[in-house]
Design an enzyme around this catalytic site. Structure first.
Site, PDB file in Angstrom:
ATOM      1  N   ARG A   1     -38.279  -1.498  12.648  1.00  0.00           N
ATOM      2  CA  ARG A   1     -39.703  -1.436  13.039  1.00  0.00           C
ATOM      3  C   ARG A   1     -39.880  -0.875  14.434  1.00  0.00           C
ATOM      4  O   ARG A   1     -40.869  -0.174  14.709  1.00  0.00           O
ATOM      5  CB  ARG A   1     -40.323  -2.834  12.911  1.00  0.00           C
ATOM      6  CG  ARG A   1     -40.534  -3.192  11.436  1.00  0.00           C
ATOM      7  CD  ARG A   1     -40.562  -4.665  11.229  1.00  0.00           C
ATOM      8  NE  ARG A   1     -40.877  -5.034   9.857  1.00  0.00           N
ATOM      9  CZ  ARG A   1     -39.987  -5.136   8.869  1.00  0.00           C
ATOM     10  NH1 ARG A   1     -38.714  -4.852   9.071  1.00  0.00           N
ATOM     11  NH2 ARG A   1     -40.361  -5.503   7.657  1.00  0.00           N
TER      12      ARG A   1
ATOM     13  N   GLN B   1     -41.189  -5.872   3.007  1.00  0.00           N
ATOM     14  CA  GLN B   1     -41.070  -4.413   2.865  1.00  0.00           C
ATOM     15  C   GLN B   1     -42.326  -3.848   2.216  1.00  0.00           C
ATOM     16  O   GLN B   1     -42.865  -2.834   2.657  1.00  0.00           O
ATOM     17  CB  GLN B   1     -39.825  -4.066   2.047  1.00  0.00           C
ATOM     18  CG  GLN B   1     -38.538  -4.435   2.784  1.00  0.00           C
ATOM     19  CD  GLN B   1     -37.284  -4.145   1.987  1.00  0.00           C
ATOM     20  OE1 GLN B   1     -37.358  -3.769   0.819  1.00  0.00           O
ATOM     21  NE2 GLN B   1     -36.131  -4.321   2.607  1.00  0.00           N
TER      22      GLN B   1
ATOM     23  N   ASP C   1     -32.281 -13.524   2.816  1.00  0.00           N
ATOM     24  CA  ASP C   1     -31.005 -12.806   2.954  1.00  0.00           C
ATOM     25  C   ASP C   1     -29.820 -13.745   3.199  1.00  0.00           C
ATOM     26  O   ASP C   1     -28.669 -13.302   3.225  1.00  0.00           O
ATOM     27  CB  ASP C   1     -31.099 -11.791   4.094  1.00  0.00           C
ATOM     28  CG  ASP C   1     -32.066 -10.662   3.752  1.00  0.00           C
ATOM     29  OD1 ASP C   1     -32.310 -10.420   2.559  1.00  0.00           O
ATOM     30  OD2 ASP C   1     -32.569 -10.013   4.697  1.00  0.00           O
TER      31      ASP C   1
ATOM     32  N   LYS D   1     -31.665  -7.271  -4.885  1.00  0.00           N
ATOM     33  CA  LYS D   1     -31.204  -6.918  -3.534  1.00  0.00           C
ATOM     34  C   LYS D   1     -30.081  -5.875  -3.644  1.00  0.00           C
ATOM     35  O   LYS D   1     -29.937  -5.230  -4.676  1.00  0.00           O
ATOM     36  CB  LYS D   1     -30.764  -8.181  -2.789  1.00  0.00           C
ATOM     37  CG  LYS D   1     -31.914  -9.154  -2.522  1.00  0.00           C
ATOM     38  CD  LYS D   1     -32.912  -8.579  -1.534  1.00  0.00           C
ATOM     39  CE  LYS D   1     -34.045  -9.537  -1.253  1.00  0.00           C
ATOM     40  NZ  LYS D   1     -35.133  -8.914  -0.497  1.00  0.00           N
TER      41      LYS D   1
HETATM   42  C1  S3P Z   1     -36.670  -6.956   4.985  1.00  0.00           C
HETATM   43  C2  S3P Z   1     -37.315  -7.692   4.043  1.00  0.00           C
HETATM   44  C3  S3P Z   1     -36.622  -8.422   2.974  1.00  0.00           C
HETATM   45  C4  S3P Z   1     -35.137  -8.584   3.255  1.00  0.00           C
HETATM   46  C5  S3P Z   1     -34.535  -7.305   3.747  1.00  0.00           C
HETATM   47  C6  S3P Z   1     -35.202  -6.865   5.031  1.00  0.00           C
HETATM   48  C7  S3P Z   1     -37.477  -6.252   5.993  1.00  0.00           C
HETATM   49  O1  S3P Z   1     -36.778  -7.701   1.760  1.00  0.00           O
HETATM   50  O2  S3P Z   1     -34.479  -9.021   2.107  1.00  0.00           O
HETATM   51  O3  S3P Z   1     -33.151  -7.478   3.999  1.00  0.00           O
HETATM   52  O4  S3P Z   1     -36.923  -5.846   7.041  1.00  0.00           O
HETATM   53  O5  S3P Z   1     -38.678  -6.101   5.775  1.00  0.00           O
HETATM   54  P1  S3P Z   1     -38.087  -7.900   0.840  1.00  0.00           P
HETATM   55  O6  S3P Z   1     -39.237  -7.467   1.629  1.00  0.00           O
HETATM   56  O7  S3P Z   1     -37.878  -7.019  -0.346  1.00  0.00           O
HETATM   57  O8  S3P Z   1     -38.093  -9.357   0.487  1.00  0.00           O
END
Ligand code: S3P
Length: 436
Positions: free
Chosen positions: A34, A173, A319, A346
């Site tokens: 980000r 995400q 995670d 995942k």
């Molecule tokens: C993340 C969001 C999570 C996580 C990923 C990193 C992020 O995924 O599992 O390792 O940085 O926004 P999801 O948004 O699909 O849950």
């Protein structure tokens, strides 16, 4: 030697005594993505320190470079120089996101606000991961999308309407992709999430003068505000530290200090879960770094007991479930992990791969649609596979360290998967085992 490098991509991990020492965990992966993307959208320069140096972060940088953003790298400090999103240029080449779900989904949201075609792709694992969850809402907002299910896909920005609705999954995400598109829409957006997914995008954009507000589960975005670049101090990654936290928590006599750790409440499910299982964890010197809560964390080992891990706790530890499952395998009693069906999509199907790893190491596990039931006991050395999944490789290493010494070392195949998020993992493990 505790961690032996074998043939090209294998390591052998010998059981060891309780770990003691300090680990400087790598920069937070989510915040690193980000810090690069948000500053790329702004016009001007920003300095990022503590940025994670790993394959996933390099994927995001490479894609942003293809759109015309410049980066200057100096040790673990990176200067981002951009003329803003309006100045991005079409890339002739495919935007290759490698193994990174965060890169492809967040950048798809950015691409929805660009007046040209962007072609996204990734490695074999990323090509299997669901993209409809992000491409459907972007299409509803007005973006032109070539193919919705999986990468590769193409996206062309058009005039966008704001988004107004509830997300089907609690996913930072997906939420972030919609937020990035919402910044470029003609009308305001209101995004409701079904669970407390990480909020780093909202925090960072608010600090960069975006018109974004969070009220409980609802994020509202008013488009049109000019973003101002912002220097970012990236804290250490709690998802990387979770391996050491779990290793310490499950071994009486262990004590590990993790300085400068990000402790955003939407990421601290691992602390809550380990505490629920009986671990002793202190958060010291709590402070703020670039709008994110940070603390120095100390974990002391003891005897863990089984627990039920479910609901919002799972969203806040999404995670960390593989390594929590390892901790559960050493605990007294039964652990039920539920509401974790997201793990199926995942970097690997983490319900299946975690269950297979634990089963190979002699643990009683039952795989469920949305989780795992684990009967605590004694782990045994075995040969296990990372399935190309970084978090699986690291969880296996922690399991191997606490295995019955009589049962011999554990061979981990596909050990280089750690380069996705924690390239120094094997070195840190070696050092801690030697210092123990
Ligand atoms: C993340 C969001 C999570 C996580 C990923 C990193 C992020 O995924 O599992 O390792 O940085 O926004 P999801 O948004 O699909 O849950």
């Amino acid at each position: 030697m505790p961690a032996e490098r074998l043939a090209a991509d294998h390591v052998a991990i010998h059981p060891s005594g309780p770990l003691r020492g300090t680990v400087q965990a790598p920069g937070d992966k989510s915040i690193s993505h980000r810090a690069l993307i948000c500053n790329a959208l702004a016009e001007g320069e920003a300095q990022i320190d503590g940025l994670l140096d790993s394959d996933d972060i390099r994927s995001t940088m490479a894609c942003l470079r293809q759109w015309g953003v410049e980066f200057e790298l100096d040790a673990d400090r990176v200067l981002v120089r951009s003329q803003g999103q309006a100045a991005f240029q079409e890339s002739e080449q495919v935007l290759d996101c490698g193994n990174s779900g965060t890169s492809i989904r967040l950048l798809a949201g950015v691409a929805a606000g660009l007046p040209f075609r962007s072609c996204f792709d990734g490695d074999d694992s990323l090509r299997t991961r669901p993209m409809r969850r992000v491409l459907d809402p972007l299409q509803t907002m007005g973006a032109e999308v070539s193919h919705q299910r999986t990468a590769p896909f193409q996206l062309r920005g058009r005039r966008l309407n704001g988004f107004d609705g509830t997300l089907a999954v609690a996913s930072a995400q997906v939420k972030s992709a919609i937020v990035f598109a919402a910044l470029r829409a003609d009308t305001p957006s209101s995004i409701v999430e079904p669970g407390p997914s990480r909020d780093h995008t909202e925090r960072m954009l608010a600090a960069m003068s975006a018109d974004i507000e969070v009220d409980g589960a609802t994020v509202t975005v008013e488009p049109g505000a000019a973003l101002t670049p912002r220097d970012v101090h990236v804290p250490a990654d709690i998802s990387a530290a979770a391996f050491w936290m779990s290793a310490a928590a499950m071994t009486p006599g262990a004590e590990i200090a993790l300085p400068n750790l990000g402790v955003n409440p939407r990421r601290t499910g691992v602390i809550d879960a380990l505490r629920l299982m009986g671990a002793e964890i202190d958060l010291r010197n709590q402070r703020d770094a670039s709008g994110e809560p940070v603390a120095d964390v100390v974990v002391r080992g003891g005897a863990l007991r089984g627990a039920t891990l479910d609901g919002d706790l799972i969203v806040r530890a999404i995670d960390e479930v593989p390594v929590l499952a390892v901790a559960a395998a050493t605990a007294d009693g039964v652990t039920e992990i539920r509401d974790a069906e997201e793990l199926r999509v995942k970097e690997s199907d983490r319900i299946a791969t975690t269950a297979a790893m634990l089963r190979a190491m002699g643990v009683g596990v039952e795989e469920r649609r949305d989780g795992i039931r684990i009967v605590g006991g004694q782990l045994r050395g075995a040969t296990v596979d990372s399935h190309g999944d970084h978090r699986l490789a690291m969880a296996a290493a922690i399991a191997a360290m606490t295995a019955d010494p009589e049962s011999g070392p554990t061979q981990i195949r596909g050990a280089s998967a750690v380069d996705i998020s924690y390239p120094a993992f094997w070195r840190d493990l070696d050092r801690l085992q030697h210092d123990a």
